[in-house]
Design a protein around this motif. Structure first.
Motif, short mmCIF file in Angstrom:
data_model
loop_
_atom_site.label_atom_id
_atom_site.label_comp_id
_atom_site.label_asym_id
_atom_site.label_seq_id
_atom_site.Cartn_x
_atom_site.Cartn_y
_atom_site.Cartn_z
N GLN A 1 39.69 40.34 35.69
CA GLN A 1 39.85 41.76 35.98
C GLN A 1 39.16 42.17 37.29
N MET A 2 37.99 41.60 37.55
CA MET A 2 37.27 41.96 38.77
C MET A 2 38.01 41.48 40.01
N ASN B 1 34.63 49.43 38.09
CA ASN B 1 33.76 48.31 37.74
C ASN B 1 32.89 48.67 36.54
N TYR C 1 35.97 52.24 43.31
CA TYR C 1 35.84 50.83 42.94
C TYR C 1 34.66 50.66 41.99
N TRP C 2 33.55 51.31 42.32
CA TRP C 2 32.34 51.18 41.50
C TRP C 2 32.55 51.76 40.11
N VAL D 1 32.85 46.90 32.82
CA VAL D 1 31.63 46.27 32.30
C VAL D 1 31.22 46.92 30.97
N ARG E 1 27.11 46.11 46.20
CA ARG E 1 28.06 46.43 45.13
C ARG E 1 29.49 46.02 45.46
N ARG F 1 30.83 34.76 40.13
CA ARG F 1 31.38 35.25 38.85
C ARG F 1 31.95 34.11 38.03
N TYR G 1 36.33 39.19 32.44
CA TYR G 1 35.63 39.91 33.51
C TYR G 1 36.03 39.37 34.88
N LEU H 1 40.60 44.02 40.58
CA LEU H 1 40.02 45.25 41.15
C LEU H 1 39.68 45.08 42.62
N ASP H 2 39.10 43.92 42.96
CA ASP H 2 38.75 43.65 44.36
C ASP H 2 39.97 43.81 45.26
N TYR I 1 26.06 40.40 42.20
CA TYR I 1 25.35 41.28 43.14
C TYR I 1 24.23 40.53 43.85
#
Lengths: 586, 97
Positions: free
Chosen positions: B83-84, B24, B20-21, B28, A580, A279, B80, B87-88, A94
């Protein structure tokens, strides 16, 4: 070749390499100077972050602390690695999307407040200074022991090198020298560990070696042998802890949250091109760090075995060279309590007071005389924890080039961290203070000049602190983490995960967390140090772990104040929505 | 969480960002739970209980606190990242090349 000549050679070569890289990658714009133009490959950033993060304390002191504390040392191992999980999952991506230059930048913009920005600047400078003084001291110690020059000369040489590449190169210069410094320091840490692991257990991997059986044909596991030796000598078992569970919990949590909130680590994630890179870069950084952190406890256990086997009941007159050399520099001391001319190494402090104060003249066996009283136990030996990593290759009789390598590695660890800290200080002054607060109309060239001047001043002050270390530095460094945990971590976290979080809540939270943590530490460390033990601590939490409670208070206060004050302006809420998602056009 | 770009359907940008959030946050939360268990539970709170078991020459609790937790931290970050990135793509918010 002698160890000293080889050390000159290795240190000289590595310094030449750092200077060469600095010239090749010098900065010409503020963007280069602050965040290396955001062009750093995530793998390179991972290595640079690891070198930035692993200081003289990680390289020189940590294994020594674990060697003496055994299981309790885990608070550093878990605390200083677990923080990267928080950083990777909760902050780094972020902050990268926010894409500014500094931590005060984020605090100032997210909380639409110059006051908040200034508080953040002060915190950054305070945390970084306490930290950097210890690095310069580490440089001085390595120089004085291995190159046999004065500690102050060592500090001056270190300053000159850092000055050269931090002032000239900025973040760009620092990043690529840190990559080189990581390679030097990890090689220097692993080589002796592998040698010693092979000697003691026959297993080339130290992380597995200290869980293997001894190489002496006895078939006993190394850690069991060590627990046995400790019991024989009246010390507590290596694999058992002495600290209370609640204190371990709070200290570990404070170190984790503090790690995630340290400005010189956070700023590294501004240097990669994309959110995705931030990341993965945190992942690479932790791999590079874990290589040293999983080796450190093995080094600690090996060193403990080697010291007990080599030193206990040794006749002083036949003491090996390293023993008398470290005695000469005042980091080993021996008091022949029973007058038998042999070193008895037992549990408890040998001396009263615990650190040696040398008198003039030599004793019966030729040892340096002390003005300390003998303590009530049979232990006759004082060993400073900080020398374990440096002395271990000599104790284990490794070849001279390995000893020289360790010296170069220690310097790499100290210099890389010092440079990273100096950079965030100079950026905070030139960018956050000058450009954003005091002189908003300065040109980029002027801002860059301010950054270089601030870096030069910071190097000089850090050097002075290394030459004239104020007594409180060592005390304070450990608490930089508590303070970072109690101030930055909650504010940044809530700033990302709550759109409702506002200026009032952030300031109230930071002030509460900082005041509480700071007062608690100052009370037990400076005002009333004689009461600094578990009986007087709040809930049994030591000053080292109090940052966790300060952080919880910060969260509670912030969440309460947030509910009774107006929400932040619309554009700030949109900013939070924007950071975000990775894609730019959302 | 299978990769089905079609399932997301024609949703507005703000609904999509909310979904999406939420995904996420769920990811997490799961990973941080594991983080807490391997370090604070296995390495500190339950260390004495685990120390009665052994992993080669290590007492198990001691191993978690000085070795195992660190390996698992590394693993958690890579899960993480993996997976992120998925998701993106699934929510169409990944960065343009």
């Amino acid at each position: 070749m002698s160890a000293q000549l080889l050390t000159y050679l290795f240190v000289g070569l590595s310094f030449g390499l750092y200077i060469g890289i600095a010239i090749w990658s010098r900065s010409t714009t503020t963007n280069d100077f602050y965040v290396a133009g955001s062009h750093v490959h995530p793998l390179a950033n991972g290595a640079a972050t690891a070198a930035d993060w692993m200081s003289a304390a990680s390289f020189l002191s940590m294994a020594g602390i674990i060697a003496f504390e055994g299981a309790d040392g885990a608070r550093y191992l878990m605390g200083w690695t677990g923080g990267y999980v928080l950083l990777a999952l909760l902050l780094a991506p972020y902050l990268r999307k926010f894409s500014k230059f500094t931590v005060p930048d984020f605090v100032g913009d997210r909380y639409y407040s110059q006051t908040a920005r200034l508080v953040a600047v002060v915190c950054v400078i305070f945390i970084s200074f306490t930290y950097v003084a210890g690095q310069m001291r580490g440089v001085g110690i390595v120089f004085s022991r291995f190159l046999e020059v004065d500690i102050n000369t060592g500090v001056l040489v270190g300053m000159a090198i850092v000055f050269f590449y931090a002032v000239l190169g900025g973040m760009k210069g620092i990043t690529y020298t840190q990559v080189a410094q990581y390679c030097v320091l990890i090689f220097a840490y692993l080589v002796p560990a592998i040698f010693i692991s092979l000697t003691l257990t026959g297993n080339p991997l130290p992380m597995l070696g200290f869980g293997s059986t001894m190489n002496d044909g006895s078939g006993v596991y190394l850690l069991d042998r060590l627990d046995g030796l400790n019991a024989e000598l009246g010390m507590s078992a290596f694999t058992d802890g002495n600290k209370s569970t609640v204190d371990m919990f709070f200290i570990t949590a404070a170190l984790m949250a503090g790690t995630a909130g340290l400005p010189h680590v956070i700023v590294r994630f501004f240097t990669v091109p994309k959110v995705r890179d931030a990341r993965i870069s945190a992942g690479y950084a932790l791999v590079f760090i874990a290589l040293l952190y999983t080796t450190a406890p093995a080094v600690a256990a090996f060193a403990r075995v080697n010291i007990i086997n080599n030193v206990n009941d040794m006749s002083y007159e036949q003491a090996p060279g390293w023993f008398t050399k470290w005695e000469a520099s005042g980091l080993i001391a021996w008091l022949d309590k029973n007058g038998d001319g042999r070193v008895q190494y037992r549990g408890g402090n040998a001396l009263d007071p615990a650190t040696p104060e040398f008198a003039t003249g030599l004793g019966q066996s030729g040892e340096r005389l002390l003005s300390n009283e003998a303590s009530g136990n049979d232990n006759e030996l004082y060993i400073d924890r900080d020398i374990i990593v440096l002395a271990h290759p000599e104790i284990a009789r490794l070849p001279n080039w390995v000893i020289a390598l360790v010296a170069a590695g220690g310097l790499a660890a100290a210099l890389s961290t010092a440079a990273g800290l100096l950079l965030v200080m100079s950026t905070s002054i030139s960018h956050d203070l000058m450009k954003k607060c005091l002189m908003p109309n300065i040109s980029e060239r002027q801002e860059l000049l301010f950054a270089r001047i601030a870096a030069a001043v910071a190097v000089s002050v850090a050097g002075l602190l290394g030459i004239y270390p104020p007594g409180f530095v060592a005390q304070v460094v450990a608490f930089a983490f508590g303070l970072a945990a109690a101030s930055f971590f909650p504010v940044i976290l809530l700033g990302i995960f709550s759109t409702r979080m506002n200026k009032e809540a952030a300031i109230a939270g930071m002030v509460t967390g900082l005041t509480f943590t700071f007062s608690y530490i100052v009370y037990f460390k400076f005002i009333s140090p004689e009461t600094n033990h578990a009986g007087h601590w709040l809930f049994g939490i030591s000053p080292e772990g109090i940052g966790t409670l300060g952080m919880l208070l910060n969260f509670v206060v912030a969440l309460v104040v947030m509910r009774v004050t107006p929400p932040p302006p619309r554009e700030v809420q949109e900013l939070v929505q924007r950071i975000r998602v990775p894609r730019a056009t959302m | 969480m299978a990769e089905k770009p079609d399932d997301t359907g024609p949703v507005g940008p703000s609904n999509n960002a909310d979904a999406y959030w939420r995904a996420n946050l769920l990811l997490v939360a799961c990973l941080l739970m594991v983080w807490f268990i391997v370090s604070f539970v296995c390495g500190i709170l339950a260390v004495d209980y685990l120390n009665q078991f052994r992993l080669f020459g290590f007492k198990l609790g001691f191993w978690f606190s000085q070795q195992g937790s660190i390996y698992l931290f590394v693993l958690l970050i890579f899960i993480y990242v993996w997976q992120m990135n998925r998701l993106d793509k699934r929510f169409g918010v990944d960065e343009e090349e």
